[in-house]
Design a protein around this motif. Sequence first.
Motif, PDB file in Angstrom:
ATOM      1  N   ARG A 109       0.843  -5.633   1.225  1.00 34.96           N
ATOM      2  CA  ARG A 109      -0.194  -5.763   0.203  1.00 34.96           C
ATOM      3  C   ARG A 109      -1.315  -6.604   0.806  1.00 34.96           C
ATOM      4  O   ARG A 109      -1.109  -7.316   1.784  1.00 34.96           O
ATOM      5  CB  ARG A 109       0.368  -6.443  -1.039  1.00 34.96           C
ATOM      6  N   ALA A 159       9.495  -5.186   5.118  1.00 34.70           N
ATOM      7  CA  ALA A 159       8.286  -5.651   5.811  1.00 34.70           C
ATOM      8  C   ALA A 159       8.330  -7.152   6.055  1.00 34.70           C
ATOM      9  O   ALA A 159       7.902  -7.625   7.110  1.00 34.70           O
ATOM     10  CB  ALA A 159       7.038  -5.278   5.008  1.00 34.70           C
ATOM     11  N   TYR A 209      -3.194 -10.123   4.466  1.00 38.31           N
ATOM     12  CA  TYR A 209      -2.071  -9.211   4.257  1.00 38.31           C
ATOM     13  C   TYR A 209      -0.804 -10.014   4.024  1.00 38.31           C
ATOM     14  O   TYR A 209      -0.614 -11.068   4.620  1.00 38.31           O
ATOM     15  CB  TYR A 209      -1.872  -8.318   5.488  1.00 38.31           C
ATOM     16  N   SER A 257      11.549  -8.057   1.375  1.00 40.83           N
ATOM     17  CA  SER A 257      11.345  -6.630   1.651  1.00 40.83           C
ATOM     18  C   SER A 257      11.596  -6.355   3.137  1.00 40.83           C
ATOM     19  O   SER A 257      11.620  -7.278   3.957  1.00 40.83           O
ATOM     20  CB  SER A 257       9.910  -6.230   1.304  1.00 40.83           C
ATOM     21  N   LYS A 278      -3.537  -0.526  -3.755  1.00 39.29           N
ATOM     22  CA  LYS A 278      -2.434   0.197  -3.126  1.00 39.29           C
ATOM     23  C   LYS A 278      -2.067  -0.481  -1.809  1.00 39.29           C
ATOM     24  O   LYS A 278      -2.944  -0.854  -1.031  1.00 39.29           O
ATOM     25  CB  LYS A 278      -2.873   1.641  -2.870  1.00 39.29           C
ATOM     26  N   PRO A 279      -0.779  -0.689  -1.554  1.00 40.93           N
ATOM     27  CA  PRO A 279      -0.371  -1.311  -0.284  1.00 40.93           C
ATOM     28  C   PRO A 279      -0.824  -0.469   0.907  1.00 40.93           C
ATOM     29  O   PRO A 279      -1.036   0.736   0.795  1.00 40.93           O
ATOM     30  CB  PRO A 279       1.153  -1.331  -0.372  1.00 40.93           C
ATOM     31  N   LYS A 280      -0.982  -1.127   2.036  1.00 38.83           N
ATOM     32  CA  LYS A 280      -1.408  -0.449   3.255  1.00 38.83           C
ATOM     33  C   LYS A 280      -0.214  -0.370   4.202  1.00 38.83           C
ATOM     34  O   LYS A 280       0.537  -1.322   4.355  1.00 38.83           O
ATOM     35  CB  LYS A 280      -2.550  -1.210   3.913  1.00 38.83           C
ATOM     36  N   ARG A 281      -0.049   0.788   4.847  1.00 39.95           N
ATOM     37  CA  ARG A 281       1.052   0.997   5.794  1.00 39.95           C
ATOM     38  C   ARG A 281       0.532   0.894   7.220  1.00 39.95           C
ATOM     39  O   ARG A 281      -0.527   1.410   7.553  1.00 39.95           O
ATOM     40  CB  ARG A 281       1.676   2.369   5.560  1.00 39.95           C
ATOM     41  N   ASP A 318       1.966   1.128  11.427  1.00 38.20           N
ATOM     42  CA  ASP A 318       3.053   1.501  12.344  1.00 38.20           C
ATOM     43  C   ASP A 318       2.921   0.604  13.568  1.00 38.20           C
ATOM     44  O   ASP A 318       2.056   0.820  14.409  1.00 38.20           O
ATOM     45  CB  ASP A 318       2.957   2.978  12.727  1.00 38.20           C
ATOM     46  N   THR A 332       4.805  -2.057   5.361  1.00 31.60           N
ATOM     47  CA  THR A 332       4.011  -1.806   4.167  1.00 31.60           C
ATOM     48  C   THR A 332       3.628  -3.163   3.601  1.00 31.60           C
ATOM     49  O   THR A 332       4.501  -3.948   3.208  1.00 31.60           O
ATOM     50  CB  THR A 332       4.793  -0.980   3.131  1.00 31.60           C
ATOM     51  N   GLU A 374       7.445   0.549  11.021  1.00 29.42           N
ATOM     52  CA  GLU A 374       6.583   0.653   9.845  1.00 29.42           C
ATOM     53  C   GLU A 374       6.587  -0.632   9.017  1.00 29.42           C
ATOM     54  O   GLU A 374       7.637  -1.220   8.759  1.00 29.42           O
ATOM     55  CB  GLU A 374       7.037   1.808   8.958  1.00 29.42           C
TER      56      GLU A 374
END
Length: 68
Positions: free
Chosen positions: A19, A44, A36, A42, A4-7, A9, A17, A15
């Motif tokens: 992988r 991100a 990461y 994206s 699961k991707p990590k978020r 801030d 997100t 923000e």
Amino acid sequence: MAVKPKRFDHPVVGELTLRFENLSVADAPGQHLVVYHADPDSPAEHALALLGSYAATFTGDPAVHPDR
């Protein structure tokens, strides 16, 4: 297995997100390298590019952001 991707801030770009991959270090038992990365094109990825340019030109205290 998909991770699961990590978020995050971030105080400058907001923000993120991302992988990640958790890699074992063969010559150092118990050590891991976490890498990461953002998905191509994206928000991100664009935020990381902005953060890279910001970091390359920023000369003040990295803990201080003028908008926060």
